[in-house]
Design a protein around this motif. Structure first.
Motif, mmCIF file in Angstrom:
data_model
loop_
_atom_site.group_PDB
_atom_site.id
_atom_site.type_symbol
_atom_site.label_atom_id
_atom_site.label_comp_id
_atom_site.label_asym_id
_atom_site.label_seq_id
_atom_site.Cartn_x
_atom_site.Cartn_y
_atom_site.Cartn_z
ATOM 1 N N THR A 8 3.577 1.265 12.149
ATOM 2 C CA THR A 8 4.695 2.126 10.993
ATOM 3 C C THR A 8 4.147 2.373 9.698
ATOM 4 O O THR A 8 2.886 2.037 9.397
ATOM 5 N N ILE A 9 4.727 3.288 9.041
ATOM 6 C CA ILE A 9 4.037 3.972 7.759
ATOM 7 C C ILE A 9 5.069 3.282 6.651
ATOM 8 O O ILE A 9 6.235 3.442 6.710
ATOM 9 N N GLY A 10 4.369 2.311 5.824
ATOM 10 C CA GLY A 10 4.964 2.030 4.769
ATOM 11 C C GLY A 10 4.799 2.694 3.189
ATOM 12 O O GLY A 10 4.066 4.077 3.496
ATOM 13 N N LYS A 11 5.266 2.544 2.439
ATOM 14 C CA LYS A 11 5.143 3.148 0.951
ATOM 15 C C LYS A 11 4.754 2.160 0.011
ATOM 16 O O LYS A 11 5.312 1.301 -0.234
ATOM 17 N N ILE A 12 3.784 2.501 -0.835
ATOM 18 C CA ILE A 12 3.384 1.832 -2.090
ATOM 19 C C ILE A 12 4.619 1.613 -3.044
ATOM 20 O O ILE A 12 5.024 2.985 -3.549
ATOM 21 N N THR A 13 5.215 0.827 -3.674
ATOM 22 C CA THR A 13 6.347 0.824 -4.479
ATOM 23 C C THR A 13 5.978 0.089 -5.751
ATOM 24 O O THR A 13 6.826 0.404 -6.790
ATOM 25 N N LYS A 14 4.723 -0.634 -5.758
ATOM 26 C CA LYS A 14 4.336 -1.119 -7.122
ATOM 27 C C LYS A 14 3.134 -1.414 -7.153
ATOM 28 O O LYS A 14 2.571 -2.048 -6.119
ATOM 29 N N ILE A 15 2.293 -1.403 -8.235
ATOM 30 C CA ILE A 15 0.960 -1.585 -8.653
ATOM 31 C C ILE A 15 0.683 -2.539 -9.743
ATOM 32 O O ILE A 15 0.961 -1.984 -10.790
ATOM 33 N N GLU A 39 -0.175 -14.112 6.303
ATOM 34 C CA GLU A 39 -0.588 -13.448 7.409
ATOM 35 C C GLU A 39 -1.335 -12.348 7.068
ATOM 36 O O GLU A 39 -1.143 -11.801 6.026
ATOM 37 N N SER A 40 -2.192 -11.589 8.108
ATOM 38 C CA SER A 40 -3.130 -10.791 7.825
ATOM 39 C C SER A 40 -2.453 -9.444 8.400
ATOM 40 O O SER A 40 -1.405 -9.559 9.276
ATOM 41 N N ILE A 41 -2.438 -8.422 7.682
ATOM 42 C CA ILE A 41 -1.903 -7.156 7.994
ATOM 43 C C ILE A 41 -3.051 -6.042 7.581
ATOM 44 O O ILE A 41 -3.433 -6.075 6.470
ATOM 45 N N SER A 42 -3.025 -5.044 8.373
ATOM 46 C CA SER A 42 -3.856 -3.850 8.205
ATOM 47 C C SER A 42 -3.205 -2.928 7.300
ATOM 48 O O SER A 42 -2.092 -2.301 7.538
ATOM 49 N N VAL A 43 -3.896 -2.520 6.089
ATOM 50 C CA VAL A 43 -3.250 -1.533 5.334
ATOM 51 C C VAL A 43 -4.137 -0.353 5.169
ATOM 52 O O VAL A 43 -5.369 -0.430 4.450
ATOM 53 N N ASN A 44 -3.923 0.817 5.731
ATOM 54 C CA ASN A 44 -5.061 1.755 5.787
ATOM 55 C C ASN A 44 -6.342 1.489 6.492
ATOM 56 O O ASN A 44 -7.312 1.799 5.972
ATOM 57 N N GLY A 45 -6.073 0.556 7.399
ATOM 58 C CA GLY A 45 -7.379 -0.100 7.985
ATOM 59 C C GLY A 45 -7.943 -1.163 7.211
ATOM 60 O O GLY A 45 -8.959 -1.755 7.743
ATOM 61 N N VAL A 46 -7.666 -1.769 6.210
ATOM 62 C CA VAL A 46 -8.084 -2.765 5.520
ATOM 63 C C VAL A 46 -7.338 -3.914 5.626
ATOM 64 O O VAL A 46 -6.174 -4.083 5.384
ATOM 65 N N CYS A 47 -7.902 -5.066 6.052
ATOM 66 C CA CYS A 47 -7.224 -6.365 6.374
ATOM 67 C C CYS A 47 -6.844 -6.884 5.020
ATOM 68 O O CYS A 47 -7.985 -7.518 4.250
ATOM 69 N N LYS A 76 -1.511 5.509 -5.183
ATOM 70 C CA LYS A 76 -0.539 5.526 -6.393
ATOM 71 C C LYS A 76 0.836 5.146 -5.552
ATOM 72 O O LYS A 76 1.147 5.262 -4.582
ATOM 73 N N VAL A 77 1.760 4.600 -6.691
ATOM 74 C CA VAL A 77 2.963 4.420 -6.199
ATOM 75 C C VAL A 77 3.741 5.726 -5.695
ATOM 76 O O VAL A 77 3.524 6.967 -6.321
ATOM 77 N N GLY A 78 4.363 5.463 -4.478
ATOM 78 C CA GLY A 78 4.919 6.408 -3.654
ATOM 79 C C GLY A 78 4.087 6.847 -2.574
ATOM 80 O O GLY A 78 4.500 7.687 -1.738
ATOM 81 N N ASP A 79 2.835 6.537 -2.396
ATOM 82 C CA ASP A 79 1.924 6.939 -1.410
ATOM 83 C C ASP A 79 2.317 6.287 -0.298
ATOM 84 O O ASP A 79 2.543 4.910 -0.157
ATOM 85 N N PRO A 80 2.125 6.896 0.968
ATOM 86 C CA PRO A 80 2.085 6.205 2.294
ATOM 87 C C PRO A 80 1.058 5.593 2.700
ATOM 88 O O PRO A 80 -0.094 6.024 2.323
ATOM 89 N N VAL A 81 1.235 4.486 3.639
ATOM 90 C CA VAL A 81 -0.073 3.810 3.976
ATOM 91 C C VAL A 81 0.307 3.498 5.601
ATOM 92 O O VAL A 81 1.478 3.198 5.988
#
Length: 215
Positions: A8-15, A39-47, A76-81
């Motif tokens: 799925t494609i998520g969205k950055i909501t806070k940094i 748990e491990s999760i891949s975000v733009n390929g990064v574990c 940035k906030v709002g970016d998809p991942v």
């Protein structure tokens, strides 16, 4: 361990700053309810590791080393991942083994679409990664398992079907965008074995031996 098939494609909501690192909050209602803390999760390929979550979102901490070696620092906030949960032993391996350990970042040199809607993507790779790629080999770009269509002087060319572009971030990419690159795990190990094949136990591993067992 992952397969490179984006769920799925998520969205950055806070940094939030975390010392020299950052904490990212990611909205992912399709999968957040099935995640667990630790748990491990891949975000733009990064574990990354899930450190906090609710039914709609989860949070991950990213250390300075990861920020320096990947494209996550530019989010940035709002970016998809791109998101993928860790592989279970009972899952089908539809892509290839992806660790989520980024080897470097590449740059999109060109991104063209033909009349049938298929895409041709050229990615410029760091010089240090050139020796690990081969035509028809596997590579993970932003966590997506892809097959190398051909090589060119400075990197790789990828052929993308419309489905992949529509269900990953590739549908939003353009020339000069930076991407996370992970070389095929097998290529890295074979290269190291051959490099040190005349020392210690590795001396038993030769090119002929690798061919005989199917490499």
């Amino acid at each position: 361990m992952f397969t490179g098939l984006v769920e799925t494609i998520g969205k950055i909501t806070k940094i939030q700053p975390q010392g020299a690192g950052k904490r990212y909050e990611i909205s992912a209602p399709d999968i957040a309810q099935e995640l667990a803390s630790g748990e491990s999760i891949s975000v733009n390929g990064v574990c990354l590791t899930v450190v906090n979550l609710n039914p709609e979102r989860f949070e991950c901490d990213v250390i300075q080393e990861t920020l320096l070696r990947t494209t996550l620092n530019g989010l940035k906030v709002g970016d998809p991942v791109n998101l993928e949960r860790a592989l279970r032993l009972s899952d089908r391996l539809g892509g290839h083994f992806v660790q989520g350990h980024i080897d470097g970042t590449g740059e999109i040199e060109s991104f063209d679409r033909d009349e049938a809607g298929n895409f041709r993507l050229r990615i410029r790779l760091p010089d240090a990664l050139q020796k690990f790629v081969m035509e028809k080999g596997s590579i993970a770009i932003d966590g997506v398992s892809l097959t190398i269509a051909r090589l060119w002087d400075s990197g790789v060319e990828i052929a993308l079907i419309p489905f992949t572009a529509a269900h990953t971030l590739f549908g939003t990419k353009s020339r000069r965008d930076r991407v996370n690159v992970e070389i095929d795990l097998l290529a890295k190990y074979v290269y190291r074995f051959l490099k040190y094949k005349d020392t210690g136990d590795a001396a038993q591993i030769t090119e002929d031996w690798l061919r005989k067992i199917g490499f």
